[in-house]
Design a protein around this motif. Structure first.
Motif, PDB file in Angstrom:
ATOM      1  N   ALA A   1       0.858  -1.182   0.000  1.00 15.62           N
ATOM      2  CA  ALA A   1       0.000   0.000   0.000  1.00 15.62           C
ATOM      3  C   ALA A   1       0.896   1.234   0.000  1.00 15.62           C
ATOM      4  N   SER A   2       0.461   2.231  -0.747  1.00 15.01           N
ATOM      5  CA  SER A   2       1.118   3.542  -0.723  1.00 15.01           C
ATOM      6  C   SER A   2       0.028   4.587  -0.643  1.00 15.01           C
ATOM      7  N   SER A   3       0.430   5.826  -0.418  1.00 14.33           N
ATOM      8  CA  SER A   3      -0.556   6.887  -0.598  1.00 14.33           C
ATOM      9  C   SER A   3      -1.031   6.833  -2.039  1.00 14.33           C
ATOM     10  N   GLY A   4      -2.191   7.395  -2.297  1.00 14.72           N
ATOM     11  CA  GLY A   4      -2.806   7.260  -3.610  1.00 14.72           C
ATOM     12  C   GLY A   4      -1.934   7.782  -4.731  1.00 14.72           C
ATOM     13  N   TRP A   5      -1.825   7.024  -5.804  1.00 15.37           N
ATOM     14  CA  TRP A   5      -0.994   7.426  -6.929  1.00 15.37           C
ATOM     15  C   TRP A   5      -1.525   8.705  -7.563  1.00 15.37           C
ATOM     16  N   ILE A   6      -0.603   9.548  -7.969  1.00 17.54           N
ATOM     17  CA  ILE A   6      -0.901  10.816  -8.630  1.00 17.54           C
ATOM     18  C   ILE A   6      -0.294  10.761 -10.028  1.00 17.54           C
ATOM     19  N   ASP A   7      -1.119  10.961 -11.043  1.00 18.06           N
ATOM     20  CA  ASP A   7      -0.627  11.031 -12.422  1.00 18.06           C
ATOM     21  C   ASP A   7      -0.656  12.502 -12.830  1.00 18.06           C
ATOM     22  N   LEU A   8       0.521  13.097 -12.955  1.00 17.77           N
ATOM     23  CA  LEU A   8       0.643  14.546 -13.142  1.00 17.77           C
ATOM     24  C   LEU A   8       0.389  14.996 -14.577  1.00 17.77           C
ATOM     25  N   HIS A   9       0.185  14.060 -15.489  1.00 19.74           N
ATOM     26  CA  HIS A   9       0.007  14.456 -16.894  1.00 19.74           C
ATOM     27  C   HIS A   9      -0.931  13.471 -17.577  1.00 19.74           C
ATOM     28  N   VAL A  10      -2.209  13.857 -17.664  1.00 18.54           N
ATOM     29  CA  VAL A  10      -3.211  13.045 -18.352  1.00 18.54           C
ATOM     30  C   VAL A  10      -4.069  13.966 -19.222  1.00 18.54           C
ATOM     31  N   HIS A  11      -4.962  13.341 -20.009  1.00 16.88           N
ATOM     32  CA  HIS A  11      -5.950  14.104 -20.785  1.00 16.88           C
ATOM     33  C   HIS A  11      -7.310  13.471 -20.555  1.00 16.88           C
ATOM     34  N   ALA A  12      -8.159  14.206 -19.837  1.00 17.54           N
ATOM     35  CA  ALA A  12      -9.361  13.624 -19.241  1.00 17.54           C
ATOM     36  C   ALA A  12     -10.655  14.313 -19.666  1.00 17.54           C
ATOM     37  N   VAL A  13     -10.688  14.846 -20.873  1.00 21.83           N
ATOM     38  CA  VAL A  13     -11.934  15.392 -21.419  1.00 21.83           C
ATOM     39  C   VAL A  13     -12.375  14.449 -22.532  1.00 21.83           C
ATOM     40  N   PRO A  14     -13.391  13.632 -22.291  1.00 25.92           N
ATOM     41  CA  PRO A  14     -13.705  12.554 -23.231  1.00 25.92           C
ATOM     42  C   PRO A  14     -14.114  13.033 -24.618  1.00 25.92           C
ATOM     43  N   GLY A  15     -14.663  14.226 -24.725  1.00 27.66           N
ATOM     44  CA  GLY A  15     -15.130  14.711 -26.018  1.00 27.66           C
ATOM     45  C   GLY A  15     -14.051  15.251 -26.923  1.00 27.66           C
ATOM     46  N   LEU A  16     -12.830  15.390 -26.422  1.00 26.41           N
ATOM     47  CA  LEU A  16     -11.747  15.917 -27.238  1.00 26.41           C
ATOM     48  C   LEU A  16     -11.049  14.769 -27.972  1.00 26.41           C
ATOM     49  N   ALA A  17     -10.787  14.979 -29.248  1.00 24.39           N
ATOM     50  CA  ALA A  17     -10.103  13.966 -30.052  1.00 24.39           C
ATOM     51  C   ALA A  17      -8.893  14.604 -30.720  1.00 24.39           C
ATOM     52  N   PRO A  18      -7.753  13.914 -30.775  1.00 18.23           N
ATOM     53  CA  PRO A  18      -7.575  12.540 -30.277  1.00 18.23           C
ATOM     54  C   PRO A  18      -7.215  12.455 -28.806  1.00 18.23           C
ATOM     55  N   TYR A  19      -6.981  13.609 -28.157  1.00 19.30           N
ATOM     56  CA  TYR A  19      -6.408  13.590 -26.811  1.00 19.30           C
ATOM     57  C   TYR A  19      -7.487  13.736 -25.749  1.00 19.30           C
ATOM     58  N   GLY A  20      -8.233  12.654 -25.480  1.00 25.94           N
ATOM     59  CA  GLY A  20      -9.255  12.696 -24.444  1.00 25.94           C
ATOM     60  C   GLY A  20      -9.576  11.313 -23.929  1.00 25.94           C
ATOM     61  N   ASP A  21     -10.167  11.246 -22.721  1.00 21.37           N
ATOM     62  CA  ASP A  21     -10.579   9.967 -22.146  1.00 21.37           C
ATOM     63  C   ASP A  21     -11.505  10.246 -20.968  1.00 21.37           C
ATOM     64  N   GLU A  22     -12.132   9.185 -20.472  1.00 19.42           N
ATOM     65  CA  GLU A  22     -12.998   9.278 -19.300  1.00 19.42           C
ATOM     66  C   GLU A  22     -12.146   9.361 -18.036  1.00 19.42           C
ATOM     67  N   ILE A  23     -12.560  10.213 -17.115  1.00 24.82           N
ATOM     68  CA  ILE A  23     -11.772  10.458 -15.908  1.00 24.82           C
ATOM     69  C   ILE A  23     -11.464   9.174 -15.153  1.00 24.82           C
ATOM     70  N   ASP A  24     -12.484   8.400 -14.817  1.00 30.42           N
ATOM     71  CA  ASP A  24     -12.248   7.229 -13.972  1.00 30.42           C
ATOM     72  C   ASP A  24     -11.580   6.082 -14.720  1.00 30.42           C
ATOM     73  N   GLU A  25     -11.655   6.072 -16.037  1.00 31.56           N
ATOM     74  CA  GLU A  25     -10.946   5.053 -16.818  1.00 31.56           C
ATOM     75  C   GLU A  25      -9.437   5.212 -16.699  1.00 31.56           C
ATOM     76  N   ILE A  26      -8.978   6.437 -16.493  1.00 30.02           N
ATOM     77  CA  ILE A  26      -7.539   6.662 -16.321  1.00 30.02           C
ATOM     78  C   ILE A  26      -7.203   6.989 -14.869  1.00 30.02           C
ATOM     79  N   GLY A  27      -8.223   6.915 -14.009  1.00 29.74           N
ATOM     80  CA  GLY A  27      -8.056   7.211 -12.599  1.00 29.74           C
ATOM     81  C   GLY A  27      -8.211   5.964 -11.737  1.00 29.74           C
ATOM     82  N   VAL A  28      -9.277   5.923 -10.940  1.00 25.75           N
ATOM     83  CA  VAL A  28      -9.397   4.874  -9.926  1.00 25.75           C
ATOM     84  C   VAL A  28      -9.432   3.467 -10.511  1.00 25.75           C
ATOM     85  N   ARG A  29      -9.888   3.317 -11.739  1.00 26.87           N
ATOM     86  CA  ARG A  29      -9.925   1.962 -12.316  1.00 26.87           C
ATOM     87  C   ARG A  29      -8.527   1.413 -12.591  1.00 26.87           C
ATOM     88  N   HIS A  30      -7.527   2.296 -12.516  1.00 24.59           N
ATOM     89  CA  HIS A  30      -6.141   1.855 -12.659  1.00 24.59           C
ATOM     90  C   HIS A  30      -5.321   2.199 -11.411  1.00 24.59           C
TER      91      HIS A  30
END
Length: 367
Positions: free
Chosen positions: A49-78
């Motif tokens: 166990a560690s403190s919660g992982w922090i990803d300092l560089h993501v793209h989390a606006v699903p409607g933007l293409a090509p650089y977008g995604d769902e928040i939780d798909e790149i967050g808590v689900r990983h």
């Protein structure tokens, strides 16, 4: 009801522990392993166990293409409890990203793109009129706890004929707002020898291990450029920002050979490189640094205490009784992993880091 991670390893302790979370989602106790009973329990034998992982560089606006995604798909689900969207939005759409946090389970922070357009276009700095000082400052004023920095993508395909002027304007905006810059380095122009002298203490160079032979931070002999060493002396930070085109095993080995260490390890993840690689997840990126020979403690610090310190939120990078539980559960197994860098080079890791769960805001998410 209490929630217990039983018999889990911590990187700063030789003995395993039971981590007890209370009904309010706070850490109630770090007890001797296998001594706590009752409540909901997960057997974590063999896991960390560690403190919660922090990803300092993501793209989390699903409607933007090509650089977008769902928040939780790149967050808590990983296994990532905090993501920092790195410039998907400028002033025009930052309110939309801020509002999207209400439905997300992952904690979201943002770097404001200095172009008001953000990634609605991929040449967002090619017209200087799109760098609107007043709109940017108003956006920062509306979201002072959400916007943690500024982002400028200084690649030839992004800036067009604007030269260094977008970065100079970003520098002024940084000084006015008090927020640091994250600067993307990519294909020329401009060259890294022009970009780095404009960066100051707490600014971040992302993609520092890119393999672009005409614009990387190491010369043809593999030695760090003087401009890089000068920037490090000024307190400029180095972020991995793996992405589709910005991580090279060869360059990573150059950096390690010369003691040029990462401050933070991030993914630059979005839907395309999550599903099709070479990124896939933060776990996969961390495994690459295990393959390169970095100690596990240093790797995990680069996604916990180090980014938490840069964000000015040290509580996100520690495990402390009485504070809200913000945790990632992960394993380091002897299963091999086939890994691919951005240059197409394949390597096989003998050990694999894999997130198994995340706990944030009183909820547990299995990975």
């Amino acid at each position: 009801m209490e929630f217990i991670w039983r018999n889990v390893k911590l990187l700063d302790r030789s003995e395993t522990v039971d981590i007890v979370m209370d009904a309010n989602g706070r850490i109630a106790e770090l007890a001797d392993a296998c001594t706590v009973t009752g409540g909901r329990m997960i057997d974590c034998t063999g896991m960390y166990a560690s403190s919660g992982w922090i990803d300092l560089h993501v793209h989390a606006v699903p409607g933007l293409a090509p650089y977008g995604d769902e928040i939780d798909e790149i967050g808590v689900r990983h296994g990532v409890t905090t993501i920092v969207d790195a410039g998907s939005c400028g002033a025009d759409r930052i309110d939309e990203l801020a509002a999207s946090r209400a439905e997300a389970k992952t904690r979201v922070l943002a770097l404001l793109n200095v172009s008001r357009l953000g990634l609605q276009r991929v040449d967002e700095l090619s017209e200087l009129q799109w760098i609107d000082r007043e709109e940017a400052l108003q956006a920062i004023a509306r979201h002072p706890a959400f916007i943690v920095g500024l982002k400028a993508r200084m690649s030839g395909s992004v800036i067009g004929n604007s030269g260094l002027e977008p970065l100079r304007l970003a520098r002024v905006l940084s000084e006015e707002s008090g927020l640091p810059l994250m600067v993307h380095i990519g294909s020329r122009p401009p060259g890294v020898e022009e970009i780095l002298p404009l960066l100051r203490e707490r600014d971040v160079v992302t993609h520092y291990l890119n393999g672009k032979r005409d614009n990387r931070l190491f010369d043809h002999n593999g030695e760090p450029l003087p401009v890089l060493m000068e920037a490090l002396d000024r307190g400029v930070r180095l972020d991995v920002g793996h992405g589709t085109a910005s991580f090279s095993f060869e360059v990573a080995e150059m950096a390690k050979r010369w003691g040029i260490r990462f401050d933070t390890i991030s993914t630059d993840i979005y839907r395309g490189n999550r599903l099709n690689g070479p990124v896939h997840s933060l776990s996969r990126v961390l495994t690459k640094f295990l393959l390169l020979g970095y100690p596990l403690e240093e790797i995990i610090a680069a996604v916990t205490s180090r980014p938490a310190g840069w964000l000015g939120r040290p509580e996100l990078g520690r495990i402390r009784v009485g504070e809200p539980a913000n945790l990632t559960l992960f394993e380091v197994s002897d299963r091999p992993s086939e890994l691919l860098d951005s240059e197409g080079e394949k390597r096989t890791a003998g050990q694999t880091i894999k997130a198994r769960g995340a706990y944030i805001n009183g909820q547990y998410f299995a990975c």
